[in-house]
Design an enzyme around this catalytic site. Structure first.
Site, PDB file in Angstrom:
ATOM      1  N   LYS A  43       0.543  -1.455  -0.234  1.00  0.00           N
ATOM      2  CA  LYS A  43      -0.095  -0.058  -0.409  1.00  0.00           C
ATOM      3  C   LYS A  43       1.532   1.239   0.080  1.00  0.00           C
ATOM      4  O   LYS A  43       2.132   1.269   0.564  1.00  0.00           O
ATOM      5  CB  LYS A  43      -1.007   0.269   0.988  1.00  0.00           C
ATOM      6  N   ASN A  67     -13.293   3.380  -5.212  1.00  0.00           N
ATOM      7  CA  ASN A  67     -12.651   3.785  -3.600  1.00  0.00           C
ATOM      8  C   ASN A  67     -12.511   4.839  -2.916  1.00  0.00           C
ATOM      9  O   ASN A  67     -11.919   5.707  -4.307  1.00  0.00           O
ATOM     10  CB  ASN A  67     -11.517   2.360  -3.374  1.00  0.00           C
ATOM     11  N   GLY A  70      -8.297   7.027   0.038  1.00  0.00           N
ATOM     12  CA  GLY A  70      -7.104   7.804   0.398  1.00  0.00           C
ATOM     13  C   GLY A  70      -5.432   7.110   0.762  1.00  0.00           C
ATOM     14  O   GLY A  70      -5.485   5.741   0.605  1.00  0.00           O
ATOM     15  N   ILE A  71      -5.067   7.692   1.066  1.00  0.00           N
ATOM     16  CA  ILE A  71      -3.446   6.986   1.962  1.00  0.00           C
ATOM     17  C   ILE A  71      -3.830   7.118   2.910  1.00  0.00           C
ATOM     18  O   ILE A  71      -2.442   7.690   3.817  1.00  0.00           O
ATOM     19  CB  ILE A  71      -2.057   7.686   1.094  1.00  0.00           C
ATOM     20  N   CYS A 127      -0.827  11.754  -7.119  1.00  0.00           N
ATOM     21  CA  CYS A 127      -2.094  12.220  -5.995  1.00  0.00           C
ATOM     22  C   CYS A 127      -1.056  13.755  -6.414  1.00  0.00           C
ATOM     23  O   CYS A 127      -0.720  13.844  -6.646  1.00  0.00           O
ATOM     24  CB  CYS A 127      -0.137  12.274  -4.902  1.00  0.00           C
ATOM     25  N   THR A 190      -6.752   4.257 -10.894  1.00  0.00           N
ATOM     26  CA  THR A 190      -8.017   4.012 -10.941  1.00  0.00           C
ATOM     27  C   THR A 190      -7.943   5.511 -11.428  1.00  0.00           C
ATOM     28  O   THR A 190      -7.811   6.037 -11.674  1.00  0.00           O
ATOM     29  CB  THR A 190      -8.885   4.097  -9.509  1.00  0.00           C
TER      30      THR A 190
HETATM   31  C1  FMN Z   1      -9.211   0.291  -1.770  1.00  0.00           C
HETATM   32  C2  FMN Z   1      -7.917   0.492  -3.232  1.00  0.00           C
HETATM   33  C3  FMN Z   1      -6.869   0.760  -2.360  1.00  0.00           C
HETATM   34  C4  FMN Z   1      -5.724   0.825  -3.802  1.00  0.00           C
HETATM   35  N1  FMN Z   1      -5.243   2.180  -2.893  1.00  0.00           N
HETATM   36  C5  FMN Z   1      -3.822   2.211  -3.160  1.00  0.00           C
HETATM   37  C6  FMN Z   1      -2.658   2.704  -2.650  1.00  0.00           C
HETATM   38  O1  FMN Z   1      -2.637   3.317  -2.568  1.00  0.00           O
HETATM   39  N2  FMN Z   1      -1.956   3.466  -4.300  1.00  0.00           N
HETATM   40  C7  FMN Z   1      -1.556   3.043  -5.336  1.00  0.00           C
HETATM   41  O2  FMN Z   1      -0.822   3.319  -6.216  1.00  0.00           O
HETATM   42  N3  FMN Z   1      -3.064   2.163  -5.877  1.00  0.00           N
HETATM   43  C8  FMN Z   1      -4.161   1.895  -4.934  1.00  0.00           C
HETATM   44  N4  FMN Z   1      -4.955   1.677  -5.557  1.00  0.00           N
HETATM   45  C9  FMN Z   1      -5.316   1.130  -7.341  1.00  0.00           C
HETATM   46  C10 FMN Z   1      -4.495  -0.090  -7.396  1.00  0.00           C
HETATM   47  O3  FMN Z   1      -3.475  -0.691  -7.022  1.00  0.00           O
HETATM   48  C11 FMN Z   1      -4.825  -0.292  -8.873  1.00  0.00           C
HETATM   49  O4  FMN Z   1      -4.005   0.493  -9.286  1.00  0.00           O
HETATM   50  C12 FMN Z   1      -6.409  -0.328  -9.459  1.00  0.00           C
HETATM   51  O5  FMN Z   1      -7.034  -0.816  -8.118  1.00  0.00           O
HETATM   52  C13 FMN Z   1      -6.345  -0.907 -10.348  1.00  0.00           C
HETATM   53  O6  FMN Z   1      -6.416  -2.333 -10.338  1.00  0.00           O
HETATM   54  P1  FMN Z   1      -7.234  -3.598 -10.244  1.00  0.00           P
HETATM   55  O7  FMN Z   1      -8.822  -3.227 -10.897  1.00  0.00           O
HETATM   56  O8  FMN Z   1      -6.708  -4.409 -10.486  1.00  0.00           O
HETATM   57  O9  FMN Z   1      -8.602  -2.945  -8.952  1.00  0.00           O
HETATM   58  C14 FMN Z   1      -5.963   0.731  -4.635  1.00  0.00           C
HETATM   59  C15 FMN Z   1      -6.577   0.315  -4.982  1.00  0.00           C
HETATM   60  C16 FMN Z   1      -7.813   0.448  -4.054  1.00  0.00           C
HETATM   61  C17 FMN Z   1      -9.464  -0.368  -4.931  1.00  0.00           C
END
Ligand code: FMN
Ligand code: FAD
Ligand code: FAD
Ligand code: FMN
Ligand code: FES
Ligand code: FES
Lengths: 312, 280, 312, 280
Positions: A43, A67, A70-71, A127, A190
């Site tokens: 994360k 979602n 946040g961080i 970010c 996302t």
């Molecule tokens: C609950 C959640 C938290 C996420 N937190 C981060 C994050 O902290 N840093 C980051 O670069 N991407 C974060 N992402 C994005 C994912 O790493 C990924 O790029 C995105 O969800 C697309 O892939 P997926 O469709 O397989 O989920 C998060 C995604 C989700 C669903």
């Protein structure tokens, strides 16, 4: 035996499958053997403590998740003290996702994380940049180049830069990351989205806006990987909506050298194992000796994706 | 302030492994207009679930209802001897509506057991459980576990009307003293329930108090427990995505040493110390 | 009786529900009474004959459709001679979607269509501008303003400008359309996407890239409507993934004055009727006398969607 | 060159209305390893479907198989008297795999009848139908309609092996002369089938020829028909989204007055004049 090992921007992985940042933590260790994974991606962490966004932080959508986590972060010191040692007992390399509100902040974190136990840095540059009116670094080639150059100077570790799909020209941003010195790009984060509760009329996320992920976005992220692959010299890590080995094959064919599985893990915690085993089975069935042979193997001769006529 | 690592009680490390397992529906009946009782055939580790632990159910698509995420449900019963796991649930929205279509023989994938359940101190002689609605589903196995340890139970069961008091027979079966409190006759009013609880504490019949399913009951239990200096635990709910501590969507605020900290209901709970939990 | 009538950029509609361009034709007339619709929006037409893209032109995805139909068109003359009279026997106003490769081309079409039987123009500016290196008009505020101004001078009809989501800043583009004289904006068209066949390794679309539509994209398009609503003075027509009345309510709450239903009609041909009846039922149930009261009624006080923290 | 309006034969305007209707599965059995026969209870206008018309099936999600679009299927039989509509289909991918889960009593939404079916000229005395694989599903109702008009039928049924020849009994039941041609004994080779067809034409037993299900058969039928100056029709397939002429995804090329034009299989067809259709 199918060869699954890949080299992604200076990092040797036993297989091309790893978790997406923010969708993985030690809890998964109770479900399967974490040593099966190609890499660990944490994360995103920040220098200092952050609380994250107000709840509700998620809501669902058609084959997708929104979602606005946040961080939330306990800060860099806590991470180095507690989390890095936790992963030391596993064999996959640890890639640490970092974020900062300034170029220098990014560089400082990368420098501090250039330590034993950390195998690579993934810079989550989606970010907001507080020095640029809150505009996200990854929305603009210029900002992306700036932050990547600073990161490159700060660390000798393999450096992956994770891009946002919320830009009009992902290829330009990816090229800026390459020029800036990135060893690979992750495509992508996302997609900005929202939902509204029709009972209460309130946004379904406490933060109003959030990021859409999951199978719903797969064709969009896949297209971005394909577009980037045509113009980049560095490896691409595909990410967005991967649920099955077939999905991973699509990304490899489009030009990704490795893939990250995110949201699907929430629904099917063993999904990454399914993708790894499924990739091996796919190659075996098709007589492909090395998974690297799939990379960029899309049969698109005669097409130029960049100038293809608008969709509709 | 957020706590990510090492906030789980030490004992949790020995909890059964989590499995993502297919189960078969043994029975599925409506308990009343709102609640359904689902019995599944499952193997270990699912059947080893402890009171207060939960499962994450992969509700199958049902016509236009196509839930994407899993839905969390407390263990209503888990029995390695019969090889069954049971749930008691309320039809609320998309996911639970989709669940209603399940018939005997159908398959259902459940992930679990998850989270940290109730802790019982063998030194306790008598406890009070205080629940409402679906919270009773969570407390029933706790009462049975207490009974197994020789701990007596008083079950204060809150409901709108007498006919909506669920699971009274399960509490009665282990010899618990069952006290229904109702909206229909005013006996469920917080002040009256607090007095009831105070009386039990006064009588030395409340070494600990456990609550689930109602913010009002939680507040009064927390209040009485604090005043009386007795132990207490609460099983909390929060919207969940992963159920495994990965996504940080299920956080709630807890008071620890005078500061408010975020904890994940799925990973650090769902059962928490009454002293630390805050009202929702 | 719930009031469903709305006024959208100078056009009075009996209800806020209409088809999205390219997902409607006279065939639907065999399934339900077309007079129930708020308006007709035609498939985009061009000045001259065009063949459209190679097949396969569609493929499906998780709760979504990819299409690369292109714009097969029999040309403006045929349209005016055959299609306009066909719709004359129905009561809903006819909105004609147009496209052209140049600013002058757009203006010429709008001028030629300013005739009895045509109630409004929807300019599909997602198409490539051949005077600007093939860049789509709707990707840039400057090009959007240019083409909108020319269209505004060319016609007195209500002028809707349809935007593309494939831009980094949809709000700036929408504002350019408003400044240029649009009476309303349609938000939005399909999202650029692709899929690859893992059996043949070929792109699943003959055109390689196509546009993603359907429920999968709803939270993305909804977010764009919400963002635009905060900054625009002209009405917004929401479009993207609407399948049910609840979806339409989400769009209205986000700030749309009317909605277009596209891909869902392919799966559920009576979907638009379901949305119209469902909207009336929703309002009745909630004691809302006029559907216009829903427009922009999202309970987001205290939030600023523009500066909300990045999603993840 | 593309034709959008008014390319449908005039008669099509009188075709039954299209309905988006729920049906109930009466039976659903495997015909052989690849094909399944699905019988549905339906009302008008579905049961009024004419030979060559098709339906668009809303295949329900089945586990991980979640088809989003409908899937087109030819009418294998439609009978207002029994209130049933039947399909014969091959399990090919996502959608048809999902279909296989349907059991008697289940609901299935079908849209139709769609498209323009076969045209029979009452002046014809004898016709040839020439099909392979699932094309036979499309031709069987045509043969029955011809029989009802007093037109004799020769059915050339092509298949890999004798046991894969489907629907022979349906053709036989209306007194058609059934000629199986097989890959296994070489009788299905284009040259030999062409000779067969030529012979029938020679003998005055081919006032018209109808084909479906094979590009090779289509080419030879087109060729023989052109050489002999006899009428012919072909039922075509193309991937479909809307099925109602709205999306223009299902176009194929047709030769009209020496030019190639695009026509929509769902709206202008799926049955086309053999002279205009081109090979695929
Ligand atoms: C609950 C959640 C938290 C996420 N937190 C981060 C994050 O902290 N840093 C980051 O670069 N991407 C974060 N992402 C994005 C994912 O790493 C990924 O790029 C995105 O969800 C697309 O892939 P997926 O469709 O397989 O989920 C998060 C995604 C989700 C669903
Ligand atoms: C640890 C735990 C144990 C639970 N045990 C039970 C139980 O034994 N019986 C029972 O009936 N219910 C229980 N719940 C609540 C149950 O999970 C929700 O009622 C259910 O998720 C609602 O889903 P839905 O799709 O029907 O409703 P929807 O309203 O459509 O749900 C929409 C979203 O909101 C979330 N959500 C809505 N209400 C709640 C809630 N109260 N808690 C958490 N998430 C919510 C859902 O996860 C979903 O993502 C429990 C919740 C938790 C966290
Ligand atoms: C007018 C018409 C009548 C038909 N009648 C029959 C019939 O009676 N019995 C039968 O078994 N099949 C018939 N087909 C073919 C049938 O529609 C396809 O086999 C089916 O759509 C495949 O879907 P799938 O999801 O199983 O396969 P997939 O391969 O997963 O389908 C993927 C996509 O390709 C499309 N597709 C794949 N193959 C075909 C094809 N041959 N034709 C059209 N689209 C295709 C599907 O629509 C889908 O969108 C007919 C097709 C048409 C156009
Ligand atoms: C098959 C198809 C064809 C389309 N053709 C056009 C078109 O000609 N002009 C246009 O402006 N939009 C076109 N669109 C986009 C739709 O009008 C709509 O903006 C988009 O599909 C999103 O809405 P939906 O999710 O409800 O389909 C087309 C979409 C589809 C699926
Ligand atoms: S549900 Fe994901 S952390 Fe609790
Ligand atoms: S399937 Fe849409 S036009 Fe034929």
């Amino acid at each position: 035996m199918v060869k699954l090992a890949v080299d992604v921007g200076g990092l040797a992985l036993a297989n091309p499958v790893m978790p997406a940042s923010g969708t993985f933590a030690e809890g998964l260790d109770r479900v399967f053997d974490l040593n099966r994974l190609g890499a660990f991606v944490t994360k995103t962490i920040t220098q200092d403590f952050r609380a994250g966004n107000p709840v509700p932080r998620v809501c669902e959508s058609a084959e997708g998740l929104l979602n606005s986590i946040g961080i939330p972060s306990k800060g860099l010191a806590h991470f180095i003290e507690h989390v890095v040692p936790f992963y030391a007992r596993f064999s996959p390399p640890l890639v640490v996702s970092i974020s900062a509100p300034t170029v220098d902040g990014f560089a400082a974190m990368a420098r501090a994380l250039t330590i034993p136990g950390v195998a690579g840095i993934e810079a989550n540059i989606s970010c907001p940049n507080i020095e640029e009116d809150g505009k996200s670094f990854a929305m603009e080639p210029r900002l992306t180049a700036q932050v990547t150059e600073a990161l490159r100077r700060a660390t000798s570790l393999p450096l992956w830069v994770k891009l946002t799909p919320n830009t009009g020209d992902i290829v330009a941003v990816a090229r800026a990351a390459e020029t800036g010195g990135a060893d690979a790009v992750v495509v992508s984060n996302t997609i900005l989205a929202m939902r509204i509760d029709t009972d209460t009329f309130r946004p379904k996320l406490g933060n109003v806006l959030g990021g859409l992920s999951g199978p719903a976005i797969k064709p969009i992220a896949l297209r971005m990987v394909y577009q980037c692959a045509a113009r980049l010299g560095i490896p691409i890590i595909g990410c967005g909506g991967i649920a099955t080995a077939e999905d991973a094959v699509e990304y490899l064919l489009a030009g990704a050298s490795a893939v990250q599985v995110g949201t699907t893990t929430f629904v099917r915690p063993t999904a990454m194992i399914g993708v790894i085993d499924g990739l091996a089975a796919f190659c075996r069935r098709r007589g492909i000796a090395d998974v690297n042979n799939l990379v960029g193997a899309v049969a698109d001769a005669g097409f130029d994706g960049q100038v293809a006529e608008a969709a509709s | 302030m957020l706590e990510a690592h090492a906030t789980r009680p030490a004992g949790a490390a020995n909890a059964p492994a989590v499995s993502d397992c297919p189960t078969e529906v043994v029975s599925h009946v409506a308990v009343n207009a709102e609640y359904r009782h689902l019995v599944l055939r499952a193997g270990a580790p699912a059947t080893l679930a402890e009171p207060g632990q939960f499962f994450h159910l992969l509700c199958p698509a049902n016509g236009e209802d196509k839930p994407y995420l899993r839905r969390p449900m407390s263990t209503y019963r888990a029995d390695p001897a019969t090889g069954t796991v049971e749930f008691l649930y309320k039809v609320t929205g998309l996911g639970t509506r989709a669940l209603t279509a399940l018939a005997s023989g159908d398959e259902l994938n459940i992930l679990g057991p998850l989270g940290v359940g109730f802790r019982l101190d063998p030194a306790w002689r008598t406890i009070v459980v205080l629940g409402r609605g679906v919270g009773l589903a969570t407390l029933a196995p706790l009462a049975e576990a207490a009974h197994a340890l020789g701990i007596a139970v008083t079950a204060i069961l809150s409901a709108r009307r007498a006919d909506l008091v669920m699971s009274a027979e399960r509490f009665a079966a282990i010899g618990a003293q069952v006290v229904p409190v109702l909206d229909s006759d005013g006996s469920s009013e917080p002040a009256r329930v607090a007095a009831l609880l105070d009386g039990l504490a006064e009588a030395g019949r409340a070494d600990a108090v456990f609550t689930c399913g109602s913010n009002r009951l939680f507040r009064l239990a927390k209040d009485v427990a604090a005043r009386r200096g007795i132990a207490g635990q609460v099983a909390l709910e929060q919207q969940m995505a992963c159920g495994l501590g990965m996504c940080f969507c299920c956080v709630r605020k807890f008071e620890v040493d005078g500061r408010l900290v975020d904890r994940r209901v799925c990973w650090d709970g769902p059962v928490f110390d009454l002293k630390e939990a805050t009202s929702w």
